[in-house]
Structures are given as structure tokens and as C-alpha cells.
Scaffold this motif. Structure first.
Motif, short mmCIF file in Angstrom:
data_model
loop_
_atom_site.label_atom_id
_atom_site.label_comp_id
_atom_site.label_asym_id
_atom_site.label_seq_id
_atom_site.Cartn_x
_atom_site.Cartn_y
_atom_site.Cartn_z
N UNK A 247 0.83 -1.21 0.00
CA UNK A 247 0.00 0.00 0.00
C UNK A 247 0.86 1.26 0.00
N UNK A 248 1.97 1.24 0.72
CA UNK A 248 2.88 2.39 0.72
C UNK A 248 3.41 2.61 -0.70
N UNK A 249 3.78 1.53 -1.37
CA UNK A 249 4.29 1.62 -2.74
C UNK A 249 3.21 2.15 -3.69
N UNK A 250 1.97 1.70 -3.52
CA UNK A 250 0.88 2.19 -4.36
C UNK A 250 0.69 3.70 -4.18
N UNK A 251 0.77 4.16 -2.93
CA UNK A 251 0.64 5.59 -2.67
C UNK A 251 1.77 6.37 -3.33
N UNK A 252 2.99 5.82 -3.25
CA UNK A 252 4.14 6.49 -3.89
C UNK A 252 3.92 6.60 -5.40
N UNK A 253 3.41 5.54 -6.02
CA UNK A 253 3.18 5.56 -7.45
C UNK A 253 2.08 6.54 -7.83
N UNK A 254 1.05 6.65 -7.01
CA UNK A 254 -0.03 7.59 -7.28
C UNK A 254 0.47 9.03 -7.19
N UNK A 255 1.34 9.29 -6.21
CA UNK A 255 1.87 10.64 -6.03
C UNK A 255 2.79 11.06 -7.17
N UNK A 256 3.46 10.08 -7.79
CA UNK A 256 4.41 10.41 -8.86
C UNK A 256 3.71 10.68 -10.20
#
Length: 72
Positions: free
Chosen positions: A62-71
Motif C-alpha cells: 500500500x505504501x508503494x501504491x501511494x508512492x506511485x499515485x503521487x508520482x
């Protein structure tokens, strides 16, 4: 607040990035303590180690998904 066995991803998705980081830290501490108890033969339920590892993987995803959404 403690995470029960296999916390649902849907419950984790409601958390903010900072809350996920805190949860990850808690889970890693719990995993360390469980491994320590296991090595000293004081762990009653060895399956708890497996459950905590899966929860850590869920939180990391989930942390990785959030990082990808922010980028984006």
C-alpha cells in the motif's frame, strides 16, 4: 491499537501514508519480538510470525501504491 491476525487490506487503505509508516514500524517491532520469543522457545503460536510477515507485505504494498499515485 494492535493489528489482529491478517489485517484486511481494505482497513489499511483508509490509513494515511504517515499512519502506514507507523503501522509498518509497529509490525517490524512485533516481528522482532516474536522471532526473539521463538528462539527462546517462549512463543505459543508460531503461526503469528507468518501472519505478521503477511501484514508487513500488505503495508509495504500500500505504501508503494501511494508512492506511485503521487508520482503521476
Amino acid at each position: 491499537e494492535r493489528i489482529g491476525y491478517n489485517m484486511k487490506a481494505s482497513a489499511l487503505r483508509e490509513l494515511s501514508a504517515a499512519e502506514l509508516e507507523n503501522k509498518l514500524s509497529e509490525l517490524k517491532k512485533e516481528l522482532f519480538n516474536l522471532k526473539f520469543q521463538h528462539s527462546t522457545n517462549q512463543l505459543e503460536n508460531p503461526q503469528r510470525i507468518v501472519a505478521v510477515k503477511k501484514d508487513i507485505a500488505r503495508v509495504n504494498t500500500l505504501i508503494r501504491q501511494l508512492e506511485l499515485q503521487e508520482s503521476k
